[in-house]
Write a protein that holds these residues in place. Structure first.
Motif, short mmCIF file in Angstrom:
data_model
loop_
_atom_site.label_atom_id
_atom_site.label_comp_id
_atom_site.label_asym_id
_atom_site.label_seq_id
_atom_site.Cartn_x
_atom_site.Cartn_y
_atom_site.Cartn_z
N ILE A 15 19.18 87.71 36.10
CA ILE A 15 19.50 87.14 37.40
C ILE A 15 18.19 86.92 38.16
CG2 ILE A 15 20.71 87.49 39.58
CD1 ILE A 15 22.54 89.47 38.07
N PRO A 16 17.83 85.65 38.46
CA PRO A 16 16.60 85.42 39.23
C PRO A 16 16.79 85.79 40.69
CG PRO A 16 17.73 83.35 38.81
CD PRO A 16 18.50 84.41 38.06
N VAL A 17 15.80 86.45 41.26
CA VAL A 17 15.84 86.89 42.66
C VAL A 17 14.58 86.39 43.36
CG1 VAL A 17 15.95 88.85 44.23
CG2 VAL A 17 17.17 88.94 42.05
N HIS A 18 14.77 85.73 44.50
CA HIS A 18 13.64 85.27 45.31
C HIS A 18 13.77 85.89 46.70
CE1 HIS A 18 10.60 82.71 47.12
NE2 HIS A 18 11.45 82.40 48.07
N LEU A 19 12.72 86.56 47.15
CA LEU A 19 12.71 87.19 48.45
C LEU A 19 11.50 86.69 49.23
CD1 LEU A 19 13.45 90.88 49.27
CD2 LEU A 19 11.45 89.79 50.26
N GLN A 20 11.75 86.18 50.43
CA GLN A 20 10.67 85.72 51.29
C GLN A 20 10.75 86.44 52.63
OE1 GLN A 20 9.77 81.50 51.45
NE2 GLN A 20 9.41 81.59 53.65
N ALA A 21 9.67 87.09 53.01
CA ALA A 21 9.59 87.81 54.27
C ALA A 21 8.76 86.99 55.26
CB ALA A 21 8.96 89.18 54.06
N GLU A 22 9.36 86.67 56.41
CA GLU A 22 8.68 85.90 57.44
C GLU A 22 8.52 86.75 58.69
OE1 GLU A 22 10.91 82.38 58.13
OE2 GLU A 22 10.76 81.64 56.06
N SER A 23 7.36 86.64 59.33
CA SER A 23 7.08 87.42 60.53
C SER A 23 6.11 86.65 61.42
CB SER A 23 6.46 88.78 60.16
OG SER A 23 6.00 89.45 61.33
N PRO A 24 6.26 86.74 62.75
CA PRO A 24 5.30 86.09 63.65
C PRO A 24 3.95 86.79 63.67
CG PRO A 24 6.88 87.38 64.91
CD PRO A 24 7.35 87.40 63.50
N PHE A 25 3.84 87.97 63.04
CA PHE A 25 2.63 88.77 63.13
C PHE A 25 1.72 88.65 61.92
CE2 PHE A 25 6.05 91.04 65.42
CZ PHE A 25 5.58 90.87 66.71
N HIS A 26 2.22 88.08 60.81
CA HIS A 26 1.37 87.93 59.63
C HIS A 26 1.93 86.82 58.76
CE1 HIS A 26 4.51 90.04 57.34
NE2 HIS A 26 4.50 90.97 58.29
N ALA A 27 1.18 86.45 57.75
CA ALA A 27 1.57 85.35 56.87
C ALA A 27 2.84 85.69 56.10
CB ALA A 27 0.43 85.04 55.89
N ASN A 28 3.58 84.65 55.73
CA ASN A 28 4.79 84.86 54.94
C ASN A 28 4.43 85.46 53.58
OD1 ASN A 28 6.03 83.61 57.06
ND2 ASN A 28 6.47 81.70 55.99
N THR A 29 5.32 86.29 53.08
CA THR A 29 5.13 86.93 51.78
C THR A 29 6.33 86.63 50.90
OG1 THR A 29 3.94 88.74 52.88
CG2 THR A 29 4.62 89.10 50.60
N GLU A 30 6.06 86.27 49.65
CA GLU A 30 7.13 85.94 48.72
C GLU A 30 7.10 86.87 47.51
OE1 GLU A 30 7.14 81.89 47.55
OE2 GLU A 30 7.44 81.11 49.59
N PHE A 31 8.29 87.20 47.01
CA PHE A 31 8.44 88.00 45.80
C PHE A 31 9.45 87.30 44.90
CE2 PHE A 31 7.19 90.93 49.11
CZ PHE A 31 6.23 91.73 48.50
N ASN A 32 9.15 87.27 43.61
CA ASN A 32 10.06 86.72 42.62
C ASN A 32 10.20 87.71 41.48
OD1 ASN A 32 10.62 83.72 43.42
ND2 ASN A 32 8.42 84.00 43.73
N PHE A 33 11.42 88.06 41.16
CA PHE A 33 11.64 88.94 40.03
C PHE A 33 13.01 88.63 39.43
CE2 PHE A 33 12.45 91.18 43.99
CZ PHE A 33 13.71 91.71 43.83
N LYS A 34 13.30 89.22 38.29
CA LYS A 34 14.56 89.02 37.61
C LYS A 34 15.20 90.38 37.33
CE LYS A 34 13.28 84.67 35.36
NZ LYS A 34 13.11 83.96 34.07
N VAL A 35 16.52 90.41 37.45
CA VAL A 35 17.29 91.62 37.20
C VAL A 35 18.15 91.40 35.96
CG1 VAL A 35 18.99 93.24 38.14
CG2 VAL A 35 17.36 92.12 39.67
N ALA A 36 18.18 92.37 35.07
CA ALA A 36 19.02 92.26 33.87
C ALA A 36 20.48 92.06 34.27
CB ALA A 36 18.86 93.50 33.01
N ASN A 37 21.19 91.28 33.48
CA ASN A 37 22.59 90.96 33.77
C ASN A 37 23.45 91.46 32.61
OD1 ASN A 37 25.00 89.90 34.64
ND2 ASN A 37 24.47 87.77 34.25
N ASP A 38 23.98 92.67 32.76
CA ASP A 38 24.77 93.29 31.71
C ASP A 38 25.96 94.00 32.34
OD1 ASP A 38 25.86 94.65 29.60
OD2 ASP A 38 24.05 95.73 29.05
N PRO A 39 27.19 93.57 32.06
CA PRO A 39 28.38 94.21 32.65
C PRO A 39 28.45 95.71 32.38
CG PRO A 39 28.98 92.14 31.59
CD PRO A 39 27.55 92.42 31.22
N ALA A 40 27.88 96.18 31.27
CA ALA A 40 27.93 97.61 30.96
C ALA A 40 27.13 98.42 31.97
CB ALA A 40 27.38 97.87 29.55
#
Length: 217
Positions: A112-137
């Motif tokens: 499962i692809p995950v994209h997280l972007q943190a925005e703040s008026p006090f510093h530059a935007n920060t982005e994170f990209n990672f993937k989570v395993a997808n297993d019903p078990a």
């Protein structure tokens, strides 16, 4: 034994597995990673048997398989452990049994692809990209792993741990084209187990992972 390890080197070539090689089962990878590392027991016909014991003894599974790099061994008369990092995903663990985990190097895992972007008026935007395993078990564990990654990403994107108010917006996209839209505000407050500073990020993350866990079940 959970430890904080070094980052992977994308330039490192994939290695040929052989008995004694390091191998990892990957739960989260990308800008943040969570994995369990062990040892290859046997190799044959693009399949490997690893660990020499069960992971969780769940039977049929579908978890990413990766080569691993060992940085150091921490010897102990009680239980030795290693500082390790998973490299690139090269296959899928398909069985989790008492005698070990069986992996197939010809099968690519679902993630499962995950994209997280943190925005703040006090510093530059920060982005994170990672993937989570997808297993019903593992539908009870994988949201917890993603929660851990989310919290660490949210904390590292901040300049300080003062009290904040977070505005969460986002979406969880389903395979049939539908989307679950997220839009909520979270203020810093004292919560059980967490100080007021940073509690807003924890609450926002809890909403995301609770919904994800419900969807995966």
């Amino acid at each position: 034994t959970p430890v904080v390890a070094g980052g992977r080197n994308a330039a490192e070539a994939e290695r040929q597995f052989q008995p004694g090689s390091a191998v990892s089962v990957v739960f989260v990878n990308g800008d943040l990673s969570i994995e369990a590392t062990g040892t290859v027991t046997a190799v044959g016909n693009n399949k490997i048997l690893a660990f020499g014991h069960q992971l969780f003894n769940f039977g049929p599974i579908s978890l990413p398989l990766a080569a691993a790099k060992i940085y150091a061994t921490l010897p102990s008369m009680m239980q030795s452990s290693k500082v390790a990092t998973a490299l690139e995903v090269v296959g899928t663990f398909l069985q989790d049994r008492l005698s070990g985990a069986l992996g197939d190097l010809t099968v690519q895992p679902r993630m499962i692809p995950v994209h997280l972007q943190a925005e703040s008026p006090f510093h530059a935007n920060t982005e994170f990209n990672f993937k989570v395993a997808n297993d019903p078990a593992f539908n009870n564990l994988l949201p917890f792993y993603m929660r851990t990654a989310h919290i660490q990403a949210a904390y590292s994107a901040r300049l300080a741990g003062e009290q904040n108010t977070s505005h969460l917006t986002g979406a969880i996209y389903l395979s049939d084209g539908r989307a679950i839209l997220l839009d909520d505000l979270f203020a810093s407050r004292q919560t059980f187990g967490f100080l007021a500073s940073g509690a807003d990020a924890v609450s926002a993350t809890d909403l995301v992972t609770t919904i994800l866990g419900t969807v995966m079940i």
